[in-house]
Design a protein around this motif. Structure first.
Motif, mmCIF file in Angstrom:
data_model
loop_
_atom_site.group_PDB
_atom_site.id
_atom_site.type_symbol
_atom_site.label_atom_id
_atom_site.label_comp_id
_atom_site.label_asym_id
_atom_site.label_seq_id
_atom_site.Cartn_x
_atom_site.Cartn_y
_atom_site.Cartn_z
ATOM 1 N N GLN A 9 -4.599 -9.251 -2.235
ATOM 2 C CA GLN A 9 -3.215 -9.120 -1.773
ATOM 3 C C GLN A 9 -2.391 -10.323 -2.211
ATOM 4 O O GLN A 9 -1.234 -10.170 -2.584
ATOM 5 N N SER A 12 -1.628 -9.718 -5.746
ATOM 6 C CA SER A 12 -0.616 -8.677 -5.879
ATOM 7 C C SER A 12 0.783 -9.241 -5.653
ATOM 8 O O SER A 12 1.705 -8.970 -6.418
ATOM 9 N N GLU A 96 4.464 -2.286 -2.494
ATOM 10 C CA GLU A 96 3.922 -1.289 -1.569
ATOM 11 C C GLU A 96 2.890 -0.417 -2.262
ATOM 12 O O GLU A 96 1.813 -0.160 -1.717
ATOM 13 N N LYS A 97 3.219 0.033 -3.474
ATOM 14 C CA LYS A 97 2.308 0.896 -4.232
ATOM 15 C C LYS A 97 1.012 0.163 -4.564
ATOM 16 O O LYS A 97 -0.087 0.710 -4.416
ATOM 17 N N GLU A 98 1.130 -1.095 -4.969
ATOM 18 C CA GLU A 98 -0.053 -1.862 -5.362
ATOM 19 C C GLU A 98 -0.965 -2.146 -4.164
ATOM 20 O O GLU A 98 -2.189 -2.034 -4.267
ATOM 21 N N ILE A 99 -0.381 -2.490 -3.038
ATOM 22 C CA ILE A 99 -1.191 -2.776 -1.853
ATOM 23 C C ILE A 99 -1.842 -1.496 -1.316
ATOM 24 O O ILE A 99 -3.010 -1.497 -0.945
ATOM 25 N N MET A 100 -1.096 -0.393 -1.314
ATOM 26 C CA MET A 100 -1.665 0.875 -0.838
ATOM 27 C C MET A 100 -2.799 1.344 -1.742
ATOM 28 O O MET A 100 -3.775 1.918 -1.265
ATOM 29 N N SER A 101 -2.702 1.099 -3.036
ATOM 30 C CA SER A 101 -3.774 1.534 -3.950
ATOM 31 C C SER A 101 -5.046 0.706 -3.739
ATOM 32 O O SER A 101 -6.132 1.183 -4.025
ATOM 33 N N ARG A 102 -4.916 -0.504 -3.243
ATOM 34 C CA ARG A 102 -6.076 -1.363 -3.020
ATOM 35 C C ARG A 102 -6.744 -1.098 -1.675
ATOM 36 O O ARG A 102 -7.849 -1.550 -1.434
ATOM 37 N N LEU A 103 -6.054 -0.399 -0.778
ATOM 38 C CA LEU A 103 -6.636 -0.120 0.533
ATOM 39 C C LEU A 103 -7.599 1.036 0.508
ATOM 40 O O LEU A 103 -7.620 1.916 -0.166
#
Length: 103
Positions: A9, A12, A96-103
């Motif tokens: 994160q 990111s 938002e997109k990058e963090i959601m893809s890592r979750l």
């Protein structure tokens, strides 16, 4: 102090900040001299639960005038040149997109 914010994160946030700075350098008005080259990112706050990065320009007094437009001395108005708001919205969406893809 131990950092509890996951490294992914933090990476990111740093990557999105770098991309936003480069985008602002590309889309800023050319005719204002050093303004276009003055965009920087600075870590405002970093602790165990958060990372806050500010993106700013060294010619800070011009940012508001160029983004919002202003009154001319002899009358009339200078039209606004929107360049910060679109970069901000794109950065928010990308993070938002990058963090959601890592979750």
């Amino acid at each position: 102090m131990e950092n509890n914010v996951p490294r992914q994160q933090r990476n990111s946030v740093n990557n999105v900040a770098k991309k936003t700075v480069s985008k602002l350098k590309q889309t800023s008005p050319v005719n204002t001299g050093k303004y276009k080259k003055g965009w920087k990112k600075t870590v405002v706050k970093e602790n165990s639960t958060s990372l806050v990065i500010a993106i700013h320009d060294t010619k800070y007094s011009l940012v508001h005038l160029l983004e919002k437009g202003h009154q001319k001395r002899g009358g009339g108005r200078v039209t606004a040149i929107k360049h910060v708001e679109p970069a901000e919205q794109a950065a928010i969406a990308e993070l938002e997109k990058e963090i959601m893809s890592r979750l």
